[in-house]
Design a protein around this motif. Structure first.
Motif, PDB file in Angstrom:
ATOM      1  N   CYS A  32       0.832  -1.207   0.000  1.00 49.24           N
ATOM      2  CA  CYS A  32       0.000   0.000   0.000  1.00 49.24           C
ATOM      3  C   CYS A  32       0.861   1.249   0.000  1.00 49.24           C
ATOM      4  O   CYS A  32       0.546   2.235  -0.677  1.00 49.24           O
ATOM      5  N   ARG A  33       1.963   1.212   0.729  1.00 43.20           N
ATOM      6  CA  ARG A  33       2.881   2.355   0.722  1.00 43.20           C
ATOM      7  C   ARG A  33       3.521   2.512  -0.655  1.00 43.20           C
ATOM      8  O   ARG A  33       3.660   3.638  -1.156  1.00 43.20           O
ATOM      9  N   ASP A  34       3.892   1.406  -1.277  1.00 37.78           N
ATOM     10  CA  ASP A  34       4.481   1.443  -2.619  1.00 37.78           C
ATOM     11  C   ASP A  34       3.499   2.042  -3.624  1.00 37.78           C
ATOM     12  O   ASP A  34       3.898   2.766  -4.540  1.00 37.78           O
ATOM     13  N   ALA A  35       2.209   1.766  -3.457  1.00 35.50           N
ATOM     14  CA  ALA A  35       1.201   2.301  -4.376  1.00 35.50           C
ATOM     15  C   ALA A  35       1.188   3.816  -4.366  1.00 35.50           C
ATOM     16  O   ALA A  35       0.815   4.444  -5.365  1.00 35.50           O
ATOM     17  N   GLY A  36       1.597   4.418  -3.270  1.00 33.65           N
ATOM     18  CA  GLY A  36       1.657   5.864  -3.205  1.00 33.65           C
ATOM     19  C   GLY A  36       2.625   6.464  -4.201  1.00 33.65           C
ATOM     20  O   GLY A  36       2.501   7.634  -4.568  1.00 33.65           O
ATOM     21  N   VAL A  37       3.582   5.667  -4.683  1.00 27.57           N
ATOM     22  CA  VAL A  37       4.551   6.135  -5.664  1.00 27.57           C
ATOM     23  C   VAL A  37       3.935   6.201  -7.055  1.00 27.57           C
ATOM     24  O   VAL A  37       4.156   7.156  -7.806  1.00 27.57           O
ATOM     25  N   TYR A  38       3.166   5.166  -7.422  1.00 25.41           N
ATOM     26  CA  TYR A  38       2.669   5.079  -8.799  1.00 25.41           C
ATOM     27  C   TYR A  38       1.173   5.352  -8.950  1.00 25.41           C
ATOM     28  O   TYR A  38       0.695   5.553 -10.064  1.00 25.41           O
ATOM     29  N   ALA A  39       0.436   5.355  -7.853  1.00 26.83           N
ATOM     30  CA  ALA A  39      -1.012   5.630  -7.916  1.00 26.83           C
ATOM     31  C   ALA A  39      -1.428   6.358  -6.650  1.00 26.83           C
ATOM     32  O   ALA A  39      -2.164   5.814  -5.821  1.00 26.83           O
ATOM     33  N   PRO A  40      -0.965   7.593  -6.471  1.00 25.92           N
ATOM     34  CA  PRO A  40      -1.201   8.297  -5.205  1.00 25.92           C
ATOM     35  C   PRO A  40      -2.664   8.557  -4.893  1.00 25.92           C
ATOM     36  O   PRO A  40      -3.024   8.776  -3.732  1.00 25.92           O
ATOM     37  N   ASP A  41      -3.525   8.538  -5.897  1.00 27.86           N
ATOM     38  CA  ASP A  41      -4.948   8.788  -5.656  1.00 27.86           C
ATOM     39  C   ASP A  41      -5.744   7.515  -5.396  1.00 27.86           C
ATOM     40  O   ASP A  41      -6.930   7.582  -5.041  1.00 27.86           O
ATOM     41  N   ALA A  42      -5.122   6.361  -5.584  1.00 30.21           N
ATOM     42  CA  ALA A  42      -5.837   5.093  -5.447  1.00 30.21           C
ATOM     43  C   ALA A  42      -6.213   4.828  -3.987  1.00 30.21           C
ATOM     44  O   ALA A  42      -5.506   5.228  -3.057  1.00 30.21           O
ATOM     45  N   VAL A  43      -7.317   4.113  -3.803  1.00 24.33           N
ATOM     46  CA  VAL A  43      -7.704   3.622  -2.487  1.00 24.33           C
ATOM     47  C   VAL A  43      -6.902   2.356  -2.215  1.00 24.33           C
ATOM     48  O   VAL A  43      -6.723   1.519  -3.106  1.00 24.33           O
ATOM     49  N   THR A  44      -6.379   2.202  -1.006  1.00 20.47           N
ATOM     50  CA  THR A  44      -5.571   1.032  -0.676  1.00 20.47           C
ATOM     51  C   THR A  44      -6.167   0.273   0.506  1.00 20.47           C
ATOM     52  O   THR A  44      -6.800   0.873   1.384  1.00 20.47           O
ATOM     53  N   VAL A  45      -5.940  -1.036   0.504  1.00 20.61           N
ATOM     54  CA  VAL A  45      -6.382  -1.890   1.616  1.00 20.61           C
ATOM     55  C   VAL A  45      -5.241  -2.827   1.986  1.00 20.61           C
ATOM     56  O   VAL A  45      -4.786  -3.627   1.150  1.00 20.61           O
ATOM     57  N   ALA A  46      -4.784  -2.744   3.222  1.00 19.67           N
ATOM     58  CA  ALA A  46      -3.780  -3.686   3.732  1.00 19.67           C
ATOM     59  C   ALA A  46      -4.502  -4.876   4.349  1.00 19.67           C
ATOM     60  O   ALA A  46      -5.244  -4.718   5.321  1.00 19.67           O
ATOM     61  N   VAL A  47      -4.299  -6.050   3.777  1.00 19.05           N
ATOM     62  CA  VAL A  47      -4.927  -7.257   4.316  1.00 19.05           C
ATOM     63  C   VAL A  47      -4.032  -7.952   5.338  1.00 19.05           C
ATOM     64  O   VAL A  47      -4.451  -8.896   6.010  1.00 19.05           O
ATOM     65  N   LYS A  48      -2.771  -7.464   5.446  1.00 21.06           N
ATOM     66  CA  LYS A  48      -1.812  -8.019   6.399  1.00 21.06           C
ATOM     67  C   LYS A  48      -0.684  -7.011   6.571  1.00 21.06           C
ATOM     68  O   LYS A  48      -0.478  -6.140   5.709  1.00 21.06           O
TER      69      LYS A  48
END
Length: 277
Positions: A160-176
């Motif tokens: 989810c933190r990595d997604a902030g680099v390539y998709a900063p507007d995306a909604v993220t869900v940490a399942v673990k």
């Protein structure tokens, strides 16, 4: 509204161990329903949010892992290997409004549960124009060329933190939450299904096509854990040595870039010996 769900398995609920994602093992059989639950939750959430079509693309290993019979009947699924755009097959149709990366993970050589980039081992790092690259980052650049935003990312907390680099507007869900490459603090499937469904419903509002991004040229550099793999990778036209265990190539667009990447990893995997790598 049409959503493409690119579904990988290492970032799925409950998955922490190589056998959990290795087709044919008892552990894989046990984890398939949890993987399917994550994907189905995303499907249901996007439908809740107004999508009228959801296409799921199997993106893990043999690409025959999800249980079709457990998906909502309104979804469709691409299953099986050998696809033009591999993990994001389906985006090239011109009718996709948003992409979800479900069950994704961090890149080779970084922290994260089952972290890797395409090959489980052998690759120790990938860089795109000098930026350390995960599969999520590579695939995000591919879908951007079709004007399609990444709207949802699920996986461990570092994914989810990595997604902030390539998709900063995306909604993220940490399942673990990451503990080590082979350990995590895991939420239960009931909890993660509810979280993913809620997030996908929210993410549906972000599924708005944009102008295609022409951001090339793209230089991809790969580092391997053995010198002979770098040598073998140069069998692919356009791939040159950039170091003792490194190779690099440049593509004008990520369509060619990701296809070359897949070719390099396929060629290199054939040169890996069982004991010495």
């Amino acid at each position: 509204m049409k959503i493409l769900v690119s579904a990988d398995m290492e970032g799925a609920t409950g998955v922490t161990w190589p056998a959990d994602v290795l087709p044919g093992t008892p552990e894989w059989e046990r984890c398939r329903p949890m993987f399917t639950s994550d994907v189905n939750a995303a499907v249901l959430g996007f439908l809740d949010g107004g999508a009228d079509r959801v296409l799921v693309n199997e993106a893990h290993w043999s690409m025959r892992n999800l249980l079709l019979e457990q998906l909502d009947e309104r979804a469709e699924m691409i299953t099986g290997r050998h696809k033009t755009l591999s993990m994001v097959e389906g985006v090239q149709g011109g009718d996709v409004d948003g992409v979800a990366f479900v069950g994704y993970h961090t890149g080779a050589g970084t922290e994260g549960v089952l972290a890797h980039t395409y090959l489980a081992n052998s690759i120790t790092g990938v860089w795109l124009n000098g930026v350390r690259a995960s599969e999520g980052l590579l695939n995000a650049h591919v879908v951007a060329e079709y004007g399609v935003p990444v709207v949802l990312v699920t996986g461990d907390d570092l994914t989810c933190r990595d997604a902030g680099v390539y998709a900063p507007d995306a909604v993220t869900v940490a399942v673990k939450d990451h503990v080590s490459r082979y350990a995590a603090v895991c939420r239960t499937p009931a909890r993660t299904a509810a979280d993913i469904r809620s997030a996908a419903k929210q993410a549906a509002s972000l599924a708005v096509r944009k102008d295609p991004v022409r951001g090339g040229p793209y230089t991809v550099e790969l580092e391997f854990d053995a010198e002979h793999l770098a040598m073998y990778a140069t069998l692919v036209p356009g791939v040159e040595r950039s170091g003792e265990r490194r190779v690099a190539y440049t593509s004008d667009a990520m369509y060619e870039g990701i296809r070359t990447f897949k070719t390099v990893t396929t060629v290199v995997s054939s040169a890996v010996e069982e004991q010495y790598g």
